[in-house]
Design a protein around this motif. Structure first.
Motif, short mmCIF file in Angstrom:
data_model
loop_
_atom_site.label_atom_id
_atom_site.label_comp_id
_atom_site.label_asym_id
_atom_site.label_seq_id
_atom_site.Cartn_x
_atom_site.Cartn_y
_atom_site.Cartn_z
N GLN A 119 -0.31 19.82 9.95
CA GLN A 119 0.18 18.68 9.16
C GLN A 119 -0.49 17.35 9.77
OE1 GLN A 119 3.87 18.05 7.74
NE2 GLN A 119 4.64 20.24 8.24
N PRO A 120 -1.87 17.34 10.06
CA PRO A 120 -2.33 15.78 10.07
C PRO A 120 -2.36 14.99 8.85
CG PRO A 120 -4.00 17.42 9.29
CD PRO A 120 -2.84 18.22 9.63
N LYS A 121 -1.95 13.68 9.33
CA LYS A 121 -2.04 12.73 8.22
C LYS A 121 -2.42 11.27 8.70
CE LYS A 121 1.98 14.26 5.48
NZ LYS A 121 3.55 13.92 4.83
N TRP A 122 -2.99 10.67 7.91
CA TRP A 122 -3.38 9.18 8.14
C TRP A 122 -2.30 8.25 7.90
CZ3 TRP A 122 -8.32 9.07 10.27
CH2 TRP A 122 -9.23 9.98 10.08
N GLN B 74 2.91 21.86 3.06
CA GLN B 74 3.95 21.30 3.96
C GLN B 74 3.84 19.97 3.94
OE1 GLN B 74 3.20 24.01 7.45
NE2 GLN B 74 5.40 24.45 7.34
N SER B 75 5.11 19.47 4.31
CA SER B 75 5.08 17.95 4.45
C SER B 75 6.52 17.53 5.26
CB SER B 75 4.77 17.09 3.22
OG SER B 75 4.83 15.58 3.45
N ASP B 76 6.42 17.28 6.40
CA ASP B 76 7.57 17.29 7.13
C ASP B 76 7.96 15.94 7.71
OD1 ASP B 76 9.32 19.91 7.07
OD2 ASP B 76 7.34 20.55 7.94
N TYR B 77 6.70 15.07 7.47
CA TYR B 77 7.02 13.56 7.75
C TYR B 77 6.15 12.83 6.96
CZ TYR B 77 2.61 13.80 10.39
OH TYR B 77 1.35 14.05 10.56
N ASP B 78 6.18 11.68 6.63
CA ASP B 78 5.43 10.76 5.98
C ASP B 78 5.68 9.05 6.43
OD1 ASP B 78 3.78 10.05 4.16
OD2 ASP B 78 4.76 10.30 2.22
N PHE B 79 4.89 8.28 6.03
CA PHE B 79 4.90 7.03 6.49
C PHE B 79 5.58 6.05 5.57
CE2 PHE B 79 1.46 9.06 8.68
CZ PHE B 79 1.85 8.61 9.97
N ILE B 80 6.77 5.30 6.02
CA ILE B 80 7.15 4.24 5.13
C ILE B 80 6.17 2.90 5.30
CG2 ILE B 80 9.20 2.70 5.00
CD1 ILE B 80 10.94 4.99 6.27
N ASP B 81 6.03 2.96 6.33
CA ASP B 81 4.73 1.93 6.73
C ASP B 81 4.02 2.21 7.96
OD1 ASP B 81 6.54 0.88 8.93
OD2 ASP B 81 7.32 -0.37 7.47
N ALA B 82 3.14 1.59 8.47
CA ALA B 82 2.24 1.96 9.63
C ALA B 82 3.27 2.12 10.87
CB ALA B 82 1.19 0.71 9.70
N SER B 83 4.33 1.22 10.74
CA SER B 83 5.13 1.40 11.94
C SER B 83 6.45 2.14 12.09
CB SER B 83 5.46 0.06 12.62
OG SER B 83 6.43 -0.62 11.29
N THR B 84 6.69 2.92 10.88
CA THR B 84 7.69 3.58 10.64
C THR B 84 7.46 4.94 10.01
OG1 THR B 84 8.93 1.68 10.27
CG2 THR B 84 10.14 3.49 9.73
#
Length: 653
Positions: free
Chosen positions: A232-235, A280-290
């Protein structure tokens, strides 16, 4: 919802209780979910419908709350890459790109609802795509079967969204997954691995830069060492690359900062599960710090926020205990969720978890909670002084009690994978058993996910031993604790769980009956005939073939049918390409020759796992009927019998 519980309970044998949780109820309007996506103000998900032959449909809820189906009959938004598929849909600016199961073509649905194919070769399969807006391309994984199925070629390709053709971007390795475009459109990150590894064994994280002509240059391995699984790499919105790694023994979230690898938050917890299917997507970005994420610890899943600067993890309150497919637009979070008392649902909340709203339920069935057995996490001793895990369900029915002194039969359920894990989300298939008076143990044997890599690696070289011992020891433990009847122990599982089932019935004298759902019985045949994704899987579970030929022989139940002494039922899809029907048929024939009770139900048009409502119902009722005959209880329902050969014959004669 069913109304009032009777004041006076009836006394009846375990297994003979009348239950409102019927097989018809289970398949009635039941669906499953595979992927959640967010595009602007719209939310999308993919649902699989057993009532439509398992057809997968793309659904959308728009900004005004209207829900609509976007892919009508005969389209089936599902792919065959790695045979397990997943990640069949990509969406950008209201345009839907999807793989179609029947012909393997990649299709596009425009904003007006018109659907047309982007690809033409049915021997090419597509999955895990993202849209390269700047260049007008779908970028994802392609599996090329033009030369061979078992030697299919996997690459990352760019398919022009005007249908004018496609270009290979990355090739040469055995497998690829998670191709992800950076926010500014200049880079691509992806995961790759080689035989004999599986993606939970050892993978590498690579990046490349897009050249002016759209090709990838400066391909660079940026993370991955021996025995490290990266997923799960994510930018992040600021262009920083994150990923999940188990280098610490636990799948934790990490990132790359100025070329250095950093752990965002270190915990004895898993922030993902094995990559059997794409998307799969077990995380995501609310913003760059969260970050909003899910994680599992001690068999339970949680929702949380992570401060990317401090690494602080803050739990997000939720009524649910299982989460997956986490997506956010920065203001809302959308995910799949479930709990022991609620079916899996598509849910949206505020980023702090407040104002939860269910968009879609996997079932509209209203279940009286009095009939639900609440799962209990248990630990029990197993071989070599170790501890194994499981989820235990006691018999529960408010209308019945058992005769004094009687203990219930036990069904040990073995999950597939074998690196999967049992879930505590409400399953009417489990409650079908418990509400009739049969106890159930979902065993998370050594090798299962959720307890760290060390626990997962217990199965290395030990498949057919560790899993079998843990299943047997779980059953014995409950018998010794006085929870169940030690003389009425059954075991059942599908796929790899079916193999463990057959091995337990062959090599251990613990169980009195069993059921194999598309399970392996002959490991050498599987090693030679299976599809590419799993063709070297058993190198780690058993040893390389043919060098370890003796191990394959010695752990194949079909070679030791002389040790079988109890009834077995088999349920098999005739179109199964992962575990072909001959795996079941060889075992059935051996049992026939021994005059052991045996039942065989084969289903036309079914593959690896049953998707059609009528077949799901028939397999469930058939297995229950089989145990009723073996264990001597009378079902309260009028169940269509299955043919059990040698049921009245004396074993061995």
């Amino acid at each position: 919802m069913w109304g009032g519980t009777q004041l006076a309970k009836q006394t009846a044998q375990y297994g003979s209780w009348k239950s409102p949780i019927t097989s018809d109820l289970i398949v009635q309007g039941t669906i499953s979910f595979e992927q959640v996506l967010v595009d602007g103000l719209d939310i999308y998900w993919i649902e699989s419908r057993p009532a439509e032959g398992g057809r997968s449909v793309v659904m959308r809820q728009n900004a005004s709350g209207q829900v609509e189906e976007l892919t009508p009959q005969p389209f089936n938004a599902r792919d065959r890459v790695h045979e397990y598929g997943g990640g069949a849909v990509a969406i950008r600016d209201g345009i839907v790109y999807f793989s179609n199961f029947a012909d393997n073509h990649l299709y596009v649905r425009d904003r007006d609802g018109n659907i047309h194919a982007l690809t033409q070769d049915s021997k090419m399969r597509y999955a895990d795509g993202q849209i390269d807006v700047a260049r007008g391309r779908w970028i994802g994984v392609r599996e090329d079967h033009t030369k061979s199925d078992i030697f299919a070629e996997n690459t990352i390709v760019a398919v022009n969204t005007d249908g004018s053709g496609e270009t290979v971007l990355v090739s040469g390795n055995d497998f690829y997954a998670f191709p992800r475009i950076s926010p500014d459109g200049t880079q691509l990150a992806f995961i790759t691995w080689h035989h004999p590894n599986m993606p939970w064994d050892e993978t590498e994280l690579w990046t490349g830069k897009f050249a002016a002509d759209g090709t990838l240059t400066d391909l660079t391995k940026v993370a991955g060492v021996k025995n490290e699984s990266i997923l799960q790499p994510k930018w992040a919105p600021n262009g920083q690359l994150y990923y999940i790694s188990d280098e610490s023994n636990w799948w934790n979230i990490k990132r790359i900062t100025d070329g250095k690898l950093e752990t965002v938050v270190a915990m004895d917890a898993e922030f993902t599960s094995p990559n059997w299917a794409f998307g799969q997507s077990d995380y995501d970005f609310i913003d760059a710090s969260t970050i909003i994420c899910d994680y599992t610890q001690n068999g339970k899943w949680y929702l949380a926020q992570i401060d990317t600067q401090s690494g602080a993890l803050k739990p997000v309150a939720s009524e649910y205990t299982s989460f997956s497919s986490i997506r956010t637009d920065g203001e809302r979070v959308v995910f799949l969720a479930g709990s022991p008392t609620s079916f899996r649902v598509v849910v949206t909340t505020n980023v702090d978890g407040s104002n939860p709203t269910v968009l879609r339920k996997s079932s509209e069935v209203q279940v009286d909670p009095d009939y639900l057995s609440i799962p209990e996490s248990i630990e029990f001793p197993t071989e070599n002084g170790k501890t194994a895990h499981g989820i235990y369900y006691r018999p529960k029915n408010p209308d019945f009690t058992a005769p004094e002194g009687e203990k219930p039969p036990l069904l040990v359920h073995v999950h597939g994978g074998p690196t999967s894990a049992a879930s505590s989300v409400l399953s009417l298939s489990t409650q079908y058993w418990t509400s009739r008076g049969v106890a159930v143990l979902d065993v998370n044997y050594g090798g299962s996910t959720g307890y760290g890599r060390e626990y997962r690696d217990r199965l290395k070289g030990q498949w057919g031993i560790v899993d079998v011992d843990d299943a047997a020891n779980g059953a014995k433990y409950l018998g010794e604790q006085g929870e169940v009847d030690a003389n009425r122990l059954a075991i059942a599982g599908g796929s790899a769980g079916g193999y463990t089932t057959l091995a337990a019935l062959t090599f251990r004298d613990v169980f009195n009956a069993g059921a194999s759902h598309f399970g392996l019985s002959e490991l050498e045949v599987f090693a030679q005939e299976t599809h590419k994704f799993e063709s070297r899987y058993m190198d780690s579970l058993l040893g390389p073939y043919p060098e370890a030929k003796d191990v394959y022989f010695n752990r194949s139940p079909i070679n030791f049918t002389n040790q079988l002494s109890c009834p077995i039922a088999f349920f098999q899809g005739l179109d199964d390409k992962i575990v072909p029907p001959n795996q079941a048929e060889l075992m059935v024939e051996a049992l026939r020759k021994k005059n052991l009770p045996v039942a065989y139900l084969a289903f036309e048009g079914e593959g690896h796992g049953f998707r059609r409502a009528e077949n799901i119902k028939r397999a469930l009722d058939g297995e229950f009927y089989f145990y009723s005959r073996v264990f001597g209880f009378t079902p309260a329902d009028d169940i269509e019998p299955i043919h059990i050969e040698n049921m009245d014959a004396e074993p061995g004669k």
